[in-house]
Design an enzyme around this catalytic site. Sequence first.
Site, PDB file in Angstrom:
ATOM      1  N   HIS A 140       0.834  -1.208   0.000  1.00 28.09           N
ATOM      2  CA  HIS A 140       0.000   0.000   0.000  1.00 28.09           C
ATOM      3  C   HIS A 140       0.869   1.258   0.000  1.00 28.09           C
ATOM      4  O   HIS A 140       1.823   1.356   0.766  1.00 28.09           O
ATOM      5  CB  HIS A 140      -0.875   0.052   1.255  1.00 28.09           C
ATOM      6  CG  HIS A 140      -2.027  -0.897   1.249  1.00 28.09           C
ATOM      7  ND1 HIS A 140      -1.868  -2.250   1.454  1.00 28.09           N
ATOM      8  CD2 HIS A 140      -3.356  -0.672   1.109  1.00 28.09           C
ATOM      9  CE1 HIS A 140      -3.062  -2.830   1.424  1.00 28.09           C
ATOM     10  NE2 HIS A 140      -3.984  -1.897   1.214  1.00 28.09           N
ATOM     11  N   ASN A 171       7.878  -4.142   3.315  1.00 30.36           N
ATOM     12  CA  ASN A 171       6.457  -3.897   3.551  1.00 30.36           C
ATOM     13  C   ASN A 171       6.098  -4.068   5.028  1.00 30.36           C
ATOM     14  O   ASN A 171       5.297  -3.301   5.584  1.00 30.36           O
ATOM     15  CB  ASN A 171       5.631  -4.857   2.687  1.00 30.36           C
ATOM     16  CG  ASN A 171       4.146  -4.533   2.713  1.00 30.36           C
ATOM     17  OD1 ASN A 171       3.744  -3.396   2.929  1.00 30.36           O
ATOM     18  ND2 ASN A 171       3.327  -5.540   2.498  1.00 30.36           N
TER      19      ASN A 171
END
Length: 291
Positions: A140, A171
Amino acid sequence: MSNQARHTPRQSAGAKRRRKKQSWKGAFWLLIAAVVLIIGVDFLMARNRSSHSHGMRPDYDSNLTAVRTNPAMDEEMVEYTAMTVSFNADYHVPNWVAYELTADEARGEEPRYNKFQQDRRVKGCATPADYRNTGFDRGHMAPAADMKWDSVAMRESFMMTNIVPQIHSINSGAWSKLEDKCRSHAIADSAVYIVSGPVLTDPIDFRIGATGVAVPRRFFKVILSPYADPPQAIGFIVPNEDFRGGIQACAVSVDSVEALTGHDFFSALPDDIEEQLESTPNFHKWSRINR
């Protein structure tokens, strides 16, 4: 004539008494006016402080998420409930994702949606299947944890227009820690403005999936806290590989991120403030959270 002489002093004394009375009344009303003015100024300052924590902004603040994209980049602008995406159909990833995060929003409790979706409206948008069995996470740019204040915003954060290939250790490591720090600043500073994305000015070594999604070498994030005392801005360049040193090793000035990416961030700020905030990074100062 002697009567007049005796009468005159009595008139002068009366006039003096009247003048003293009038002077006392004038001073009294001046004091009242001063008290009212002080109370009024204090009220306005308190309301202004409160407005920062409840979403009211100075006029230019409504544009602080605006970014001038590198003109060499392909771009389709996509507006979502909580974020603005500049999407690049050539690379099938965003150029950048920008959003505001307030203190109240950072405390949201909406459950995580956790279902990635292709945005069929957007040319070149990747599919969740493009990432399958590639070894890369669906990373994201605007994290789902920043969208817990609204169910629609939460679902939209899982649109593939907001996703870029990231190795898992980044991440779940440095990138995640940086996101946590941004939420802490949103709570402490009333609101923050964040822009994140891949560094697409680097060479793209390979792509993944049937769509051909570009895998970037690095990511950037710039953060502005306009209501901190004093206001702060900082940038980060995070490698898409294992590295040592944590997020401190990635801290740079916003100017450095602009020079690398070709984007222009926070241009709605007055020029003198923008120059001051963007020129010099101070990770230690930014890292301290004042609650």
